[in-house]
Design an enzyme around this catalytic site. Structure first.
Site, PDB file in Angstrom:
ATOM      1  N   SER A   1      42.270  40.799  49.483  1.00 60.48           N
ATOM      2  CA  SER A   1      42.236  38.842  49.495  1.00 60.48           C
ATOM      3  C   SER A   1      41.392  38.580  48.006  1.00 60.48           C
ATOM      4  O   SER A   1      42.870  37.095  48.084  1.00 60.48           O
ATOM      5  CB  SER A   1      41.311  38.744  50.552  1.00 60.48           C
ATOM      6  OG  SER A   1      39.830  39.029  49.910  1.00 60.48           O
ATOM      7  N   SER A   2      41.224  39.103  47.185  1.00 58.21           N
ATOM      8  CA  SER A   2      40.926  38.619  45.451  1.00 58.21           C
ATOM      9  C   SER A   2      41.276  39.884  44.857  1.00 58.21           C
ATOM     10  O   SER A   2      40.741  40.857  44.664  1.00 58.21           O
ATOM     11  CB  SER A   2      39.989  37.916  45.983  1.00 58.21           C
ATOM     12  OG  SER A   2      38.762  38.565  45.580  1.00 58.21           O
ATOM     13  N   GLY A   3      40.718  39.523  43.183  1.00 52.15           N
ATOM     14  CA  GLY A   3      40.518  40.514  42.424  1.00 52.15           C
ATOM     15  C   GLY A   3      41.460  41.420  42.441  1.00 52.15           C
ATOM     16  O   GLY A   3      42.743  41.364  42.063  1.00 52.15           O
TER      17      GLY A   3
ATOM     18  N   SER B   1      34.158  53.107  39.435  1.00 53.43           N
ATOM     19  CA  SER B   1      33.893  51.904  38.632  1.00 53.43           C
ATOM     20  C   SER B   1      32.897  52.683  37.831  1.00 53.43           C
ATOM     21  O   SER B   1      32.697  53.246  38.873  1.00 53.43           O
ATOM     22  CB  SER B   1      32.229  50.732  39.599  1.00 53.43           C
ATOM     23  OG  SER B   1      31.613  50.056  38.895  1.00 53.43           O
TER      24      SER B   1
ATOM     25  N   TYR C   1      24.554  49.720  45.229  1.00 49.29           N
ATOM     26  CA  TYR C   1      25.441  49.959  44.498  1.00 49.29           C
ATOM     27  C   TYR C   1      25.789  51.022  43.755  1.00 49.29           C
ATOM     28  O   TYR C   1      27.552  51.381  43.987  1.00 49.29           O
ATOM     29  CB  TYR C   1      25.888  47.990  43.894  1.00 49.29           C
ATOM     30  CG  TYR C   1      27.137  48.395  43.516  1.00 49.29           C
ATOM     31  CD1 TYR C   1      28.444  47.177  43.967  1.00 49.29           C
ATOM     32  CD2 TYR C   1      27.539  48.599  42.314  1.00 49.29           C
ATOM     33  CE1 TYR C   1      29.259  47.846  43.979  1.00 49.29           C
ATOM     34  CE2 TYR C   1      29.222  48.601  41.342  1.00 49.29           C
ATOM     35  CZ  TYR C   1      30.321  48.305  42.839  1.00 49.29           C
ATOM     36  OH  TYR C   1      31.626  48.392  42.557  1.00 49.29           O
TER      37      TYR C   1
END
Length: 281
Positions: free
Chosen positions: A13-15, A141, A154
């Site tokens: 939906s984003s990014g 990440s 995270y």
């Protein structure tokens, strides 16, 4: 005529997820762009139309913490296209805080989305990827390699994903499935904005950790001011899908390679502690 390959991406939906969905469609793939809430597909569909690839993108609902939606989505993909050639695990959620000021349930929530969601989606997709001799590409990440202050939950989840995928990779290779992880650094996307952080409230609740948190937030805001664009971070995903057998670990920028390299060469942990310790002083 060669049948287009089919890729399923989570968190589009984003990014990075949105940019990767558009990029895979531009590369000629039939792109199954999934998201938890399909009412948030407007930005993706607009970007797809702007790049002339709206006909190659299908939006479907998939919530990585809801196993029924994973199964239903994959069933639809196979029924409609007959095959799945790649999975891109991208869905995730950030979490800022330190354990004394948070709760164990907060950590469980982060693990559920960022780790168990990846495990569940990968497990469900693997039979189809074995059949197509496909690929599993997972966006982790630099925080999956280097533990970072106030990102305990995270980073723990991303470390877990990297350990899972590093262990899976040689096993999957025996049945023709390539596995790779993509390690972005700071990316100028809605990922951080979606946290909805009230910085003042966060600092007030931080108690004795407030000075360190304030220093960390200042440093983070500066780093995101020099961040990659989502399209720049998504480009290595397409390369990993379309090129020869990809490397297992792929960073999205020179900065990310240097940062990850610090950890991988740091046998006693002192270099990382010196580096990240400076972020909270």
């Amino acid at each position: 005529m060669t049948t287009p390959k089919t890729v399923l991406l989570t968190g589009t939906s984003s990014g990075i997820g949105l940019a990767a969905a558009v990029a895979t469609a531009r590369a000629g793939w039939t792109t199954i762009a999934t998201m938890r809430d399909t009412t948030k597909a407007e930005s993706l569909l607009r970007a797809a139309a702007e790049h002339g690839v709206a006909d190659r993108i299908q939006v479907k609902r998939l919530d990585v913490v809801d196993h029924a939606t994973i199964a239903a989505c994959l069933d639809e993909v196979i029924a409609e296209h007959g095959h799945l050639d790649a999975l891109v695990n991208n869905a995730g959620a950030a979490q800022v805080g330190t354990i004394e000021q948070g709760s164990v349930d907060d950590v469980r929530t982060a693990m559920e989305v960022n780790f168990f969601g990846v495990v569940a989606t990968t497990r469900a997709a693997l039979p189809h990827l074995r059949a197509s001799r496909g690929r599993v590409i997972t966006v982790t990440s630099v925080g999956g390699v280097v533990g970072q202050p106030f990102n305990e939950a995270y980073c723990a989840a991303k470390f877990a994903v990297e350990g899972f995928m590093e262990s899976l990779a040689p096993v999957a290779a025996t049945v023709g499935v390539d596995v790779a992880v993509i390690e972005p650094g700071a990316v100028a996307s809605e990922f951080v904005a979606n946290l909805g952080l009230d910085v003042d409230a966060l600092l007030t609740a931080a108690g004795p950790y407030a000075p360190a948190l304030q220093a960390y937030i200042a440093r983070t805001q500066q780093s995101f001011g020099n961040a990659q664009t989502p399209a720049e971070a998504a480009a290595p995903i397409v390369e990993a899908l379309t090129g020869d057998r990809p490397a297992f670990r792929i960073q999205t920028s020179a900065w990310a390679r240097e940062f990850v390299g610090t950890k991988l060469a740091d046998c006693d942990g002192s270099a990382v502690q010196a580096l990240t310790g400076a972020w909270v002083r």
